[in-house]
Design a protein around this motif. Structure first.
Motif, PDB file in Angstrom:
ATOM      1  N   TYR A 291      12.878  -0.436  -2.833  1.00  8.89           N
ATOM      2  CA  TYR A 291      11.723  -0.896  -2.051  1.00  8.89           C
ATOM      3  C   TYR A 291      10.426  -0.395  -2.666  1.00  8.89           C
ATOM      4  O   TYR A 291       9.434  -1.131  -2.751  1.00  8.89           O
ATOM      5  CB  TYR A 291      11.861  -0.406  -0.611  1.00  8.89           C
ATOM      6  CG  TYR A 291      10.730  -0.815   0.296  1.00  8.89           C
ATOM      7  CD1 TYR A 291      10.512  -2.158   0.601  1.00  8.89           C
ATOM      8  CD2 TYR A 291       9.877   0.135   0.848  1.00  8.89           C
ATOM      9  CE1 TYR A 291       9.471  -2.547   1.433  1.00  8.89           C
ATOM     10  CE2 TYR A 291       8.830  -0.237   1.684  1.00  8.89           C
ATOM     11  CZ  TYR A 291       8.634  -1.580   1.968  1.00  8.89           C
ATOM     12  OH  TYR A 291       7.600  -1.962   2.789  1.00  8.89           O
ATOM     13  N   ASN A 292      10.420   0.854  -3.128  1.00  8.17           N
ATOM     14  CA  ASN A 292       9.220   1.416  -3.740  1.00  8.17           C
ATOM     15  C   ASN A 292       8.856   0.662  -5.019  1.00  8.17           C
ATOM     16  O   ASN A 292       7.674   0.373  -5.272  1.00  8.17           O
ATOM     17  CB  ASN A 292       9.448   2.896  -4.062  1.00  8.17           C
ATOM     18  CG  ASN A 292       8.204   3.558  -4.622  1.00  8.17           C
ATOM     19  OD1 ASN A 292       7.157   3.573  -3.985  1.00  8.17           O
ATOM     20  ND2 ASN A 292       8.314   4.099  -5.829  1.00  8.17           N
ATOM     21  N   ARG A 293       9.844   0.288  -5.817  1.00  6.56           N
ATOM     22  CA  ARG A 293       9.574  -0.452  -7.057  1.00  6.56           C
ATOM     23  C   ARG A 293       9.059  -1.861  -6.775  1.00  6.56           C
ATOM     24  O   ARG A 293       8.246  -2.389  -7.521  1.00  6.56           O
ATOM     25  CB  ARG A 293      10.832  -0.490  -7.918  1.00  6.56           C
ATOM     26  CG  ARG A 293      11.077   0.825  -8.669  1.00  6.56           C
ATOM     27  CD  ARG A 293      12.450   0.866  -9.305  1.00  6.56           C
ATOM     28  NE  ARG A 293      12.583   1.992 -10.224  1.00  6.56           N
ATOM     29  CZ  ARG A 293      12.818   3.236  -9.865  1.00  6.56           C
ATOM     30  NH1 ARG A 293      12.952   3.526  -8.562  1.00  6.56           N
ATOM     31  NH2 ARG A 293      12.915   4.214 -10.772  1.00  6.56           N
ATOM     32  N   ILE A 294       9.547  -2.451  -5.692  1.00 10.22           N
ATOM     33  CA  ILE A 294       9.057  -3.777  -5.310  1.00 10.22           C
ATOM     34  C   ILE A 294       7.583  -3.694  -4.890  1.00 10.22           C
ATOM     35  O   ILE A 294       6.754  -4.535  -5.276  1.00 10.22           O
ATOM     36  CB  ILE A 294       9.919  -4.355  -4.175  1.00 10.22           C
ATOM     37  CG1 ILE A 294      11.316  -4.698  -4.719  1.00 10.22           C
ATOM     38  CG2 ILE A 294       9.257  -5.592  -3.566  1.00 10.22           C
ATOM     39  CD1 ILE A 294      12.327  -5.007  -3.640  1.00 10.22           C
ATOM     40  N   LEU A 295       7.241  -2.647  -4.129  1.00  8.93           N
ATOM     41  CA  LEU A 295       5.840  -2.456  -3.742  1.00  8.93           C
ATOM     42  C   LEU A 295       4.962  -2.191  -4.965  1.00  8.93           C
ATOM     43  O   LEU A 295       3.830  -2.679  -5.053  1.00  8.93           O
ATOM     44  CB  LEU A 295       5.727  -1.295  -2.753  1.00  8.93           C
ATOM     45  CG  LEU A 295       6.277  -1.535  -1.341  1.00  8.93           C
ATOM     46  CD1 LEU A 295       6.142  -0.273  -0.507  1.00  8.93           C
ATOM     47  CD2 LEU A 295       5.551  -2.696  -0.671  1.00  8.93           C
TER      48      LEU A 295
END
Length: 435
Positions: A291-295
Motif C-alpha cells: 500500500y505504501n508503494r502504491i501511494l
C-alpha cells in the motif's frame, strides 16, 4: 610481452581497477571521510580518482570508440546537473550534481572501459561471485545469531554507528553483511546469480562446483530477507528457465515480451486494480508495504506531472504528513528529482544497449552465455527497481553493470586459423550497428 602485461594488470583474471572498485563498494559508509558537506565513501574515492583518466580514455577512443550509449549516460548526468543547479543554485547544484555524475558516469565507465574482451568479463564475473560467496562466512552466523559481524566490526574499527535494528523475517535475522542495509546486501548478492549460472557454471547442471556457487549466491540473497533481492532472483530465474526450455526456438524473446503484454492487458481488463497495483502487492512482503508503494507511485507521479522538465532536485515532494520521505521506486525518483528528460536518457541507455547487443548474430557459445548473464542481471534489477530505491552501493553497482556489457557492441572473436586458411573474411562476426 602482451600476455605478461595482461597478467600484471589483473587480479584473478579481472582488471585491477574493477577489483579495487568492487571491494570499495562493499565497505559500509563508516569507511568514509567528510570533506565539507560531502561524504567521501570508499567507492566514491575510487571513482573520483579514476574519473578524469577514464573520461580522457573514453574521448580518445583508446578503449573502443565512443558510441551513442556513452553520450546517453553523459546526457543523463548533464541533465541531472542542470536540475540540481536549478534547485539549489550554482554552488550547491555543482556539488550535488558533480558527485552524482562521478557515481553514475564513473561507475558506467569503469565497466565500459576496463572490460573489453570476453576474458575480462569472465574474470570480473568470477571475482564478483567470489566476493558474494566470501561474505557467507560471516552472514550465515549473522542470520542465525543476530550479531552483525562484518558491519559492526568494520564500523567499530572506523568509529561508525552499529547496524540499525530491523525486525526478523521468516525466523532469521536480516543479514547486513558489510553493507548499510539488508536490501543493499541482498541486491548485491542476487545480482551475481546469472553470472554464477551462465559464466562460472557455464549453464551446465553437471558442473557441480559451478552450480554450488550459484546456490551460494541464492543463499546470500535469501538471508537478506528482503523483497527487492528476491525479485531480482526471481526475474533472473524466470528468464533463465525460459532460455533453457526454448533455447533453440527462433523468436523466443519476442514470444516472451508478447506474453508479458498479454498478461498485462489481461490484468488490466479482468482486475479492479491496475497491473502496477497487482505487481507491487505480489512482490512485497506485506500489504502495508504494498500500500505504501502504491501511494508513493501516485504522489510521485503527480509530482512529475507538476515538474516534468527539471523535477524538484533534492527538495521535498508533496505527500500526506504521515508518509515517510523515502521513495521506494528508483525509476520514479529519477523522474521526480531530475525530470523526464533525465529519466528517458537513463531508460534509453539501458534498453537501447541491451537491444543493440541482443541483435548481434553468430556469436560463439561462450559469448552468448556472457550476454545472457549480463542482460538477465539487468532485467532482474530493472524490474526490482520499481519497488526499491537503488542508493549508495546499489546505485553505482547498477550503472557499473550496464557498462559491463558494452564490450559486446563491437568486440570481435578471434578467427580460427583453419578458417583463415580458407580465405574467410577477417571477421565472421560483425559489430552491432548503432542507430
Amino acid at each position: 610481452m602482451a600476455l605478461a602485461a595482461r597478467k600484471s594488470s589483473t587480479i584473478f583474471g579481472a582488471p585491477v581497477p574493477i577489483v579495487i572498485f568492487l571491494f570499495a563498494m562493499m565497505l559500509p559508509t563508516a569507511v568514509s571521510v567528510n570533506l565539507g558537506g560531502l561524504r567521501l565513501s570508499a567507492y566514491r574515492v575510487v571513482l573520483i580518482l579514476m574519473f578524469l583518466p577514464m573520461f580522457f580514455q573514453l574521448i580518445s577512443g583508446r578503449r573502443g570508440r565512443m558510441h551513442v550509449f556513452d553520450m546517453l549516460v553523459l546526457a543523463h548526468c548533464g541533465w541531472a546537473l542542470l536540475a540540481l543547479i536549478k534547485w539549489g543554485g550554482l554552488a550547491r547544484g555543482i556539488e550535488s550534481g558533480g558527485i552524482y555524475s562521478v557515481e553514475c558516469a564513473g561507475a558506467y565507465l569503469m565497466g565500459r572501459l576496463y572490460v573489453r574482451t570476453y576474458e575480462d568479463f569472465v574474470g570480473v564475473a568470477r571475482v564478483y561471485v567470489g566476493l558474494v560467496l566470501a561474505t557467507l562466512v560471516f552472514t550465515i552466523p549473522e542470520a542465525l545469531s543476530g550479531i552483525h559481524i562484518l558491519h559492526d566490526g568494520i564500523a567499530a574499527a572506523f568509529g561508525g554507528p552499529k547496524a540499525a535494528f530491523i525486525e526478523q523475517r521468516m525466523g532469521i535475522e536480516r543479514a547486513f553483511g558489510p553493507f548499510d542495509h539488508p536490501i543493499l546486501y541482498g541486491v548485491f548478492s542476487a545480482s551475481a546469480f546469472s553470472m554464477a549460472y551462465f559464466v562460472v557454471a557455464e549453464r551446465r547442471l553437471m558442473n557441480l562446483g559451478g552450480m554450488a556457487k550459484a546456490g551460494g549466491v541464492v543463499l546470500a540473497a535469501f538471508i537478506s530477507a528482503s523483497g527487492g533481492p528476491y525479485t531480482v532472483l526471481m526475474m533472473q530465474g524466470f528468464v533463465a528457465a525460459w532460455e533453457r526450455a526454448l533455447g533453440k526456438m527462433h523468436g523466443r524473446w519476442a514470444a516472451l515480451f508478447s506474453l508479458f503484454a498479454i498478461v498485462y492487458m489481461g490484468i488490466d481488463l479482468l482486475s479492479n486494480r491496475t497491473p502496477f497495483h497487482v505487481f507491487v502487492e505480489y512482490l512485497t512482503f506485506s500489504k502495508e508495504s504494498a500500500y505504501n508503494r502504491i501511494l508513493i507511485f501516485e504522489y510521485g507521479s503527480a509530482e512529475v506531472a507538476r515538474h516534468p522538465l527539471f523535477g524538484i532536485g533534492l527538495g521535498d515532494w508533496t505527500r500526506p504528513v504521515w508518509m515517510s520521505d523515502s521513495m521506494d521506486n528508483f525509476w520514479l525518483i529519477t523522474a521526480v528529482r531530475y525530470g523526464l528528460p533525465a529519466f528517458l536518457f537513463q531508460v534509453g541507455l539501458l534498453l537501447g544497449l541491451v537491444w543493440v547487443v541482443g541483435q548481434r548474430k553468430n556469436l560463439p557459445m561462450e559469448w552468448r552465455r556472457a550476454r545472457h548473464a549480463w542482460a538477465f542481471t539487468l532485467f532482474g534489477i530493472g524490474v526490482a527497481a520499481a519497488t526499491v530505491h537503488l542508493w549508495n552501493a546499489l546505485f553505482v553497482l547498477f550503472f557499473f553493470l550496464i557498462g559491463l556489457g558494452a564490450w559486446l557492441i563491437d568486440a570481435v572473436p578471434a578467427v580460427r586459423r583453419v578458417l583463415l586458411k580458407r580465405a574467410v573474411a577477417p571477421s565472421l562476426v560483425q559489430p552491432a550497428r548503432l542507430f
